[in-house]
Scaffold this motif. Structure first.
Motif, PDB file in Angstrom:
ATOM      1  N   PHE A  34       0.836  -1.196   0.000  1.00  0.00           N
ATOM      2  CA  PHE A  34       0.000   0.000   0.000  1.00  0.00           C
ATOM      3  C   PHE A  34       0.875   1.251   0.000  1.00  0.00           C
ATOM      4  O   PHE A  34       1.976   1.249   0.553  1.00  0.00           O
ATOM      5  CB  PHE A  34      -0.887   0.049   1.258  1.00  0.00           C
ATOM      6  N   LEU A  46      -5.528   6.467   1.268  1.00  0.00           N
ATOM      7  CA  LEU A  46      -4.946   5.438   0.420  1.00  0.00           C
ATOM      8  C   LEU A  46      -4.761   5.973  -0.994  1.00  0.00           C
ATOM      9  O   LEU A  46      -5.696   6.493  -1.598  1.00  0.00           O
ATOM     10  CB  LEU A  46      -5.834   4.202   0.393  1.00  0.00           C
ATOM     11  N   LYS A  49      -3.012   0.319  -4.004  1.00  0.00           N
ATOM     12  CA  LYS A  49      -2.692  -0.931  -3.324  1.00  0.00           C
ATOM     13  C   LYS A  49      -2.379  -2.013  -4.354  1.00  0.00           C
ATOM     14  O   LYS A  49      -2.836  -1.966  -5.484  1.00  0.00           O
ATOM     15  CB  LYS A  49      -3.843  -1.384  -2.431  1.00  0.00           C
ATOM     16  N   ALA A 100      -4.643  -6.364   4.958  1.00  0.00           N
ATOM     17  CA  ALA A 100      -4.835  -4.986   5.405  1.00  0.00           C
ATOM     18  C   ALA A 100      -5.123  -4.890   6.898  1.00  0.00           C
ATOM     19  O   ALA A 100      -5.228  -3.788   7.429  1.00  0.00           O
ATOM     20  CB  ALA A 100      -5.988  -4.354   4.623  1.00  0.00           C
TER      21      ALA A 100
ATOM     22  N   GLU B 102      -8.951  -2.634   1.873  1.00  0.00           N
ATOM     23  CA  GLU B 102      -8.006  -1.597   2.259  1.00  0.00           C
ATOM     24  C   GLU B 102      -8.340  -1.102   3.657  1.00  0.00           C
ATOM     25  O   GLU B 102      -9.447  -1.294   4.147  1.00  0.00           O
ATOM     26  CB  GLU B 102      -8.074  -0.445   1.264  1.00  0.00           C
TER      27      GLU B 102
END
Lengths: 115, 114
Positions: A34, A46, A49, A100, B102
């Motif tokens: 990431f 973010l 990724k 994650a 995520e």
């Protein structure tokens, strides 16, 4: 256990110039990778990724990163930097088991953009 | 995506006291986590906040120092107990919907202990 190295503590680039932020990881298997950006007083956002598949990943704000297994690297790139890109950038790695859910972060690279 | 609200955003506390940080998510999430970012350092995972059971702490972090609650799927608290100046850090709440997703982060709580 996995670890992440961001060799550059601080990088200064001119607006409009290209950018590459380095990230090297240590992990025995294919990692979850990431890139996050942290603006002053803000949380982490973010950028992109990589879990599997195409090793060149596209992210938001025009950023991309390439996973190179042979070099244990996941460098972040942008062809033309904007003044608003000035921030702290963190590379992070997750294991196959946790992904994650347990991220190991690098120490960050602070980006300064000059006019 | 998930929107995460942390309170307070910053605080200055006296040593020996405790501070409770709240994390509210705008949707139900499977996993919630607490990270610490010490000055000039990277982020380190403190613990996983488990809904309906005790939190799972990473090496170097203990429940007596960092008690965590997670009463439901959208809320968690982290308490920093018996604070010392070494606890001065940014504390961040994070959520995921599983390992193949995520991690989203709150804006953090900047704690200064004097």
């Amino acid at each position: 256990a996995q670890s992440v190295t961001q060799p550059d503590i601080h990088i200064t680039v001119s607006e409009g110039a290209s950018l590459e932020l380095r990230c090297n990881y240590s992990y025995g298997a294919t990692p979850y990778l990431f890139w996050y950006v942290q603006s002053p007083g803000q949380g982490l956002q973010l950028l992109l990724k990589y879990f599997s598949g195409d090793t060149l990943v596209q992210g938001i704000k025009g950023f991309e990163a390439e996973f190179k297994r042979s070099q244990s690297s996941f460098n972040l790139r942008k062809p033309s930097v904007h003044w608003s890109d000035a921030a702290e950038y963190f590379c992070a790695v997750g294991s196959i088991q946790t992904g994650a859910n347990n991220l190991f972060f690098g120490t960050g690279t602070r980006l300064t953009v000059i006019p | 995506s998930a929107v995460i609200s942390q309170k307070p955003s910053r605080d200055i506390c006296q040593r020996g006291t405790s501070l409770t940080i709240q994390c509210q998510v705008d949707s139900q999430v499977t996993m919630m986590f607490w990270y610490r970012q010490q000055p000039g350092q990277s982020l380190t995972l403190i613990a996983t906040a488990n809904q309906g059971s005790e939190a799972t702490y990473e090496s170097g972090f203990v429940i007596d120092k960092f008690p965590i609650s997670r009463p439901n799927l959208t809320f968690s608290t982290l308490t920093v107990s018996n604070m010392s100046p070494e606890d001065s850090s940014i504390y961040l709440c994070s959520v995921t919907s599983g390992r193949n997703t995520e991690a989203f982060f709150g804006q953090g709580t900047r704690l200064t202990v004097v």
